[in-house]
Structures are given as structure tokens and as C-alpha cells.
Design a protein around this motif. Structure first.
Motif, PDB file in Angstrom:
ATOM      1  N   THR A  35       0.843  -1.185   0.000  1.00 48.14           N
ATOM      2  CA  THR A  35       0.000   0.000   0.000  1.00 48.14           C
ATOM      3  C   THR A  35       0.882   1.239   0.000  1.00 48.14           C
ATOM      4  O   THR A  35       2.043   1.188   0.402  1.00 48.14           O
ATOM      5  CB  THR A  35      -0.910  -0.006   1.246  1.00 48.14           C
ATOM      6  OG1 THR A  35      -1.597  -1.265   1.305  1.00 48.14           O
ATOM      7  CG2 THR A  35      -1.938   1.113   1.215  1.00 48.14           C
ATOM      8  N   GLY A  36       0.333   2.363  -0.446  1.00 49.94           N
ATOM      9  CA  GLY A  36       1.033   3.631  -0.400  1.00 49.94           C
ATOM     10  C   GLY A  36       0.050   4.763  -0.189  1.00 49.94           C
ATOM     11  O   GLY A  36      -1.172   4.576  -0.287  1.00 49.94           O
ATOM     12  N   MET A  37       0.583   5.952   0.104  1.00 52.89           N
ATOM     13  CA  MET A  37      -0.243   7.140   0.347  1.00 52.89           C
ATOM     14  C   MET A  37       0.221   8.270  -0.556  1.00 52.89           C
ATOM     15  O   MET A  37       1.421   8.545  -0.662  1.00 52.89           O
ATOM     16  CB  MET A  37      -0.141   7.554   1.815  1.00 52.89           C
ATOM     17  CG  MET A  37      -0.741   6.542   2.776  1.00 52.89           C
ATOM     18  SD  MET A  37      -0.643   7.077   4.510  1.00 52.89           S
ATOM     19  CE  MET A  37       1.050   6.617   4.906  1.00 52.89           C
ATOM     20  N   ILE A  38      -0.725   8.932  -1.211  1.00 56.24           N
ATOM     21  CA  ILE A  38      -0.422  10.030  -2.118  1.00 56.24           C
ATOM     22  C   ILE A  38      -0.210  11.311  -1.319  1.00 56.24           C
ATOM     23  O   ILE A  38      -1.085  11.727  -0.558  1.00 56.24           O
ATOM     24  CB  ILE A  38      -1.562  10.236  -3.130  1.00 56.24           C
ATOM     25  CG1 ILE A  38      -1.814   8.957  -3.926  1.00 56.24           C
ATOM     26  CG2 ILE A  38      -1.234  11.395  -4.078  1.00 56.24           C
ATOM     27  CD1 ILE A  38      -3.062   9.014  -4.799  1.00 56.24           C
ATOM     28  N   LEU A  39       0.952  11.949  -1.527  1.00 62.33           N
ATOM     29  CA  LEU A  39       1.260  13.198  -0.830  1.00 62.33           C
ATOM     30  C   LEU A  39       0.997  14.429  -1.673  1.00 62.33           C
ATOM     31  O   LEU A  39       0.724  15.508  -1.136  1.00 62.33           O
ATOM     32  CB  LEU A  39       2.726  13.215  -0.381  1.00 62.33           C
ATOM     33  CG  LEU A  39       3.106  12.409   0.857  1.00 62.33           C
ATOM     34  CD1 LEU A  39       4.552  12.715   1.240  1.00 62.33           C
ATOM     35  CD2 LEU A  39       2.191  12.705   2.033  1.00 62.33           C
ATOM     36  N   THR A  40       1.119  14.305  -3.005  1.00 61.98           N
ATOM     37  CA  THR A  40       0.920  15.464  -3.873  1.00 61.98           C
ATOM     38  C   THR A  40      -0.018  15.103  -5.019  1.00 61.98           C
ATOM     39  O   THR A  40      -0.098  13.944  -5.429  1.00 61.98           O
ATOM     40  CB  THR A  40       2.248  15.981  -4.464  1.00 61.98           C
ATOM     41  OG1 THR A  40       2.744  15.007  -5.397  1.00 61.98           O
ATOM     42  CG2 THR A  40       3.268  16.233  -3.377  1.00 61.98           C
ATOM     43  N   THR A  65     -10.212   5.900  -7.664  1.00 59.12           N
ATOM     44  CA  THR A  65     -10.613   6.053  -9.060  1.00 59.12           C
ATOM     45  C   THR A  65     -10.448   4.782  -9.881  1.00 59.12           C
ATOM     46  O   THR A  65     -11.060   4.645 -10.948  1.00 59.12           O
ATOM     47  CB  THR A  65      -9.798   7.163  -9.748  1.00 59.12           C
ATOM     48  OG1 THR A  65      -8.416   6.761  -9.822  1.00 59.12           O
ATOM     49  CG2 THR A  65      -9.921   8.477  -8.981  1.00 59.12           C
ATOM     50  N   GLY A  66      -9.591   3.882  -9.422  1.00 57.76           N
ATOM     51  CA  GLY A  66      -9.311   2.668 -10.168  1.00 57.76           C
ATOM     52  C   GLY A  66      -8.294   2.847 -11.280  1.00 57.76           C
ATOM     53  O   GLY A  66      -7.967   1.889 -11.991  1.00 57.76           O
ATOM     54  N   ARG A  67      -7.763   4.038 -11.443  1.00 57.12           N
ATOM     55  CA  ARG A  67      -6.790   4.277 -12.509  1.00 57.12           C
ATOM     56  C   ARG A  67      -5.409   3.761 -12.097  1.00 57.12           C
ATOM     57  O   ARG A  67      -4.989   3.927 -10.949  1.00 57.12           O
ATOM     58  CB  ARG A  67      -6.708   5.763 -12.841  1.00 57.12           C
ATOM     59  CG  ARG A  67      -5.758   6.062 -14.000  1.00 57.12           C
ATOM     60  CD  ARG A  67      -5.845   7.499 -14.461  1.00 57.12           C
ATOM     61  NE  ARG A  67      -4.902   7.754 -15.553  1.00 57.12           N
ATOM     62  CZ  ARG A  67      -4.770   8.914 -16.170  1.00 57.12           C
ATOM     63  NH1 ARG A  67      -5.537   9.947 -15.810  1.00 57.12           N
ATOM     64  NH2 ARG A  67      -3.885   9.065 -17.130  1.00 57.12           N
ATOM     65  N   THR A  68      -4.719   3.158 -13.054  1.00 55.58           N
ATOM     66  CA  THR A  68      -3.414   2.574 -12.779  1.00 55.58           C
ATOM     67  C   THR A  68      -2.311   3.336 -13.513  1.00 55.58           C
ATOM     68  O   THR A  68      -2.484   3.727 -14.673  1.00 55.58           O
ATOM     69  CB  THR A  68      -3.388   1.098 -13.202  1.00 55.58           C
ATOM     70  OG1 THR A  68      -4.357   0.375 -12.428  1.00 55.58           O
ATOM     71  CG2 THR A  68      -2.015   0.479 -12.971  1.00 55.58           C
ATOM     72  N   LEU A  87       4.490   8.582  -9.518  1.00 55.84           N
ATOM     73  CA  LEU A  87       3.632   8.074 -10.578  1.00 55.84           C
ATOM     74  C   LEU A  87       3.921   8.828 -11.872  1.00 55.84           C
ATOM     75  O   LEU A  87       4.095  10.049 -11.875  1.00 55.84           O
ATOM     76  CB  LEU A  87       2.164   8.232 -10.205  1.00 55.84           C
ATOM     77  CG  LEU A  87       1.717   7.701  -8.832  1.00 55.84           C
ATOM     78  CD1 LEU A  87       0.201   7.720  -8.739  1.00 55.84           C
ATOM     79  CD2 LEU A  87       2.262   6.307  -8.581  1.00 55.84           C
ATOM     80  N   ASP A  88       3.941   8.112 -12.976  1.00 58.34           N
ATOM     81  CA  ASP A  88       4.227   8.727 -14.269  1.00 58.34           C
ATOM     82  C   ASP A  88       3.005   9.472 -14.800  1.00 58.34           C
ATOM     83  O   ASP A  88       1.888   8.935 -14.803  1.00 58.34           O
ATOM     84  CB  ASP A  88       4.646   7.659 -15.290  1.00 58.34           C
ATOM     85  CG  ASP A  88       5.953   6.979 -14.936  1.00 58.34           C
ATOM     86  OD1 ASP A  88       6.666   7.484 -14.047  1.00 58.34           O
ATOM     87  OD2 ASP A  88       6.264   5.943 -15.562  1.00 58.34           O
ATOM     88  N   ASN A  89       3.221  10.711 -15.243  1.00 53.95           N
ATOM     89  CA  ASN A  89       2.181  11.505 -15.908  1.00 53.95           C
ATOM     90  C   ASN A  89       0.901  11.630 -15.078  1.00 53.95           C
ATOM     91  O   ASN A  89      -0.207  11.578 -15.611  1.00 53.95           O
ATOM     92  CB  ASN A  89       1.845  10.891 -17.268  1.00 53.95           C
ATOM     93  CG  ASN A  89       3.051  10.811 -18.182  1.00 53.95           C
ATOM     94  OD1 ASN A  89       3.812  11.772 -18.299  1.00 53.95           O
ATOM     95  ND2 ASN A  89       3.246   9.668 -18.818  1.00 53.95           N
ATOM     96  N   ALA A  90       1.069  11.825 -13.778  1.00 48.46           N
ATOM     97  CA  ALA A  90      -0.087  11.961 -12.882  1.00 48.46           C
ATOM     98  C   ALA A  90      -0.378  13.432 -12.614  1.00 48.46           C
ATOM     99  O   ALA A  90       0.535  14.265 -12.529  1.00 48.46           O
ATOM    100  CB  ALA A  90       0.180  11.245 -11.565  1.00 48.46           C
ATOM    101  N   SER A  91      -1.659  13.755 -12.499  1.00 49.08           N
ATOM    102  CA  SER A  91      -2.067  15.112 -12.144  1.00 49.08           C
ATOM    103  C   SER A  91      -3.469  15.060 -11.550  1.00 49.08           C
ATOM    104  O   SER A  91      -4.237  14.121 -11.812  1.00 49.08           O
ATOM    105  CB  SER A  91      -2.050  16.030 -13.373  1.00 49.08           C
ATOM    106  OG  SER A  91      -2.995  15.600 -14.336  1.00 49.08           O
ATOM    107  N   GLY A  92      -3.791  16.054 -10.752  1.00 45.39           N
ATOM    108  CA  GLY A  92      -5.126  16.169 -10.201  1.00 45.39           C
ATOM    109  C   GLY A  92      -5.526  15.080  -9.228  1.00 45.39           C
ATOM    110  O   GLY A  92      -6.726  14.833  -9.029  1.00 45.39           O
ATOM    111  N   LEU A  93      -4.558  14.428  -8.597  1.00 48.27           N
ATOM    112  CA  LEU A  93      -4.867  13.334  -7.680  1.00 48.27           C
ATOM    113  C   LEU A  93      -5.288  13.857  -6.310  1.00 48.27           C
ATOM    114  O   LEU A  93      -4.781  14.876  -5.828  1.00 48.27           O
ATOM    115  CB  LEU A  93      -3.652  12.421  -7.511  1.00 48.27           C
ATOM    116  CG  LEU A  93      -3.081  11.775  -8.773  1.00 48.27           C
ATOM    117  CD1 LEU A  93      -1.922  10.874  -8.406  1.00 48.27           C
ATOM    118  CD2 LEU A  93      -4.157  11.009  -9.517  1.00 48.27           C
ATOM    119  N   SER A  94      -6.205  13.133  -5.672  1.00 52.25           N
ATOM    120  CA  SER A  94      -6.570  13.446  -4.288  1.00 52.25           C
ATOM    121  C   SER A  94      -5.493  12.907  -3.359  1.00 52.25           C
ATOM    122  O   SER A  94      -4.959  11.819  -3.582  1.00 52.25           O
ATOM    123  CB  SER A  94      -7.918  12.813  -3.932  1.00 52.25           C
ATOM    124  OG  SER A  94      -8.951  13.343  -4.744  1.00 52.25           O
TER     125      SER A  94
END
Length: 232
Positions: A35-40, A65-68, A87-94
Motif C-alpha cells: 500500500t502507499g499514500m499520495i502526498l501530492t 478512481t481505479g486508474r493505474t 507516478l508517471d504523468n499523474a495530475s489532479g490526484l486526491s
């Protein structure tokens, strides 16, 4: 190593900012999950060093969201069992909401993560803080020595494989720790979590490229253990 026989499905609020990390261990022909936690919002994720140790490929699923996404290791701190991945090419994540205030023995907590490496849901295990400033030595496996970890919160939440790197929430739903280990001695399982303030401090140093003998950058050197899909 983390263990739990079951658990309550995590709700949508508890899933916010959490990810499932699937690691390919190419040199061993195996896989691992954690598991991991999104910081940004742009995809900086914190997890345990042992979740990504020995990995040659990372696939990360945002649980809300289910997006990988594909991901790469930014840096790791084996001594405190902390890693940062991007994460590669990620934006707008909660992102997760962290609470870096001091915790007290008796405070209610809930550990949420990818229990048993399931691909469809996370589970939640409630408990209380039993002690703070704990020191443990993790068990050695397959010739890899155990790690000495310090400054941990001891929790009564019944954590299991896959919960590593996940959120330890307080009663207000804010992250107070990152689940990292458990003890199965005796009749009850107890978990251990790294205080989130410590995790964020280390993550900041790794993101900044701080030079420290305990920090490694890029993909970790191959020192991992051959683990199955329900590894921690």
C-alpha cells in the motif's frame, strides 16, 4: 511481516489518497503487493522501503478512481523503512490528509491497506494506540537480515500482509502514521506504525536529493526477498 484474518471493507473516505502498489521482482521471477499514500496531486507517493525492495517494475492503482499508473522509485531509507515513488504523468490526484500533532496512548486508530494483496478492495482494522517510541527488530527471511526500527507507534489494529505502507488514521480520519510491521507472538496481533511526521520529514529529504549514507536514490539495489502476491 503483517497478518490479519479479515477486516471491514474500507469506506470511500478511507480510500482517499491510498494506492495499491504491485511490484515485479524480475530477478526472482516473483511479485509483491503493498500500500502507499499520495502526498501530492502530481503523484508523489510514500510507502515502506520493503514494499519496493528488489523491484524492477511498479504498477500503482489509485483506489478511489481505479486508474493505474506506472511508477518509479525516487529514493529509499532502509533504516527507517520509508520510500518515495513517483507516478508517471499523474495530475489532479486526491491526497491523504495528515495530522502531525502528538498522539497519546489510548487514542483510537484505524489501519487501512491492501490486506492479503486483494486487487478489488482495501480493508480497515480498528484499534487503539498501545504505546509510543517503540523499538523492534523485524524477522529475517531468506537470508536477508531483519531491520531494527525505532520511534514506532504500537497499535492494537489487527494488520496483515499487504497493509505495509498504508494509512494509520486517527478518529478524525487524518493520517497519524504509516503501517510498517506487526508482531504475531501470543494470542493477539499488534501492529506498528511510523509516525507520519517522521515519514514526511524523510520523504522531503529524499525528494530534495539530500545526501545521506542511509538514503539510496533510483531503483533499490537487488537485496530483496522472494515474496508472493500477499507480501508486505
Amino acid at each position: 511481516m503483517l497478518f490479519r484474518s479479515g477486516g471491514t471493507p474500507a469506506d470511500s473516505t478511507q480510500l482517499t489518497g491510498l494506492v495499491r502498489i504491485a511490484s515485479t521482482l524480475k530477478y526472482q521471477g516473483g511479485q509483491a503487493a503493498g500500500t502507499g499514500m499520495i502526498l501530492t496531486s502530481t503523484g508523489e507517493v510514500i510507502t515502506n522501503h520493503h514494499v519496493v525492495q528488489g523491484s524492477t517494475k511498479l504498477s500503482v492503482t489509485v483506489m478511489s478512481t481505479g486508474r493505474t499508473y506506472k511508477a518509479t522509485v525516487v529514493g529509499t531509507d532502509a533504516k527507517d523503512d520509508v520510500a518515495v515513488i513517483q507516478l508517471d504523468n499523474a495530475s489532479g490526484l486526491s491526497t491523504v490528509t495528515t495530522d502531525q500533532d502528538a498522539v497519546s496512548v489510548g487514542d483510537s486508530v484505524t489501519a487501512v491497506g491492501d490486506a492479503n494483496g486483494t486487487t478489488s478492495r482495501f480493508t480497515a482494522a480498528t484499534g487503539k494506540i498501545l504505546a509510543t517510541a517503540q523499538h523492534i527488530t523485524t524477522q529475517s527471511e531468506n537470508g536477508v537480515p531483519g531491520e531494527k526500527l525505532s520511534g514506532l507507534m504500537k497499535i492494537s489494529s489487527d494488520v496483515i500482509p499487504g497493509d505495509s505502507g498504508g494509512a494509520t488514521y486517527d478518529a478524525q480520519g487524518e493520517v497519524v502514521g504509516m503501517t510498517t510491521a506487526a508482531s504475531t507472538g501470543g494470542s493477539d496481533t499488534v501492529g506498528y506504525a511510523i509516525p507520519i511526521a517522521k515519514v514526511i520529514r524523510i520523504a522531503g529529504a529524499l525528494e530534495s536529493g539530500t545526501q545521506n549514507a542511509r538514503y539510496e536514490y533510483g531503483a533499490p539495489a537487488f537485496l530483496g526477498i522472494g515474496l508472493g502476491a500477499t507480501s508486505t
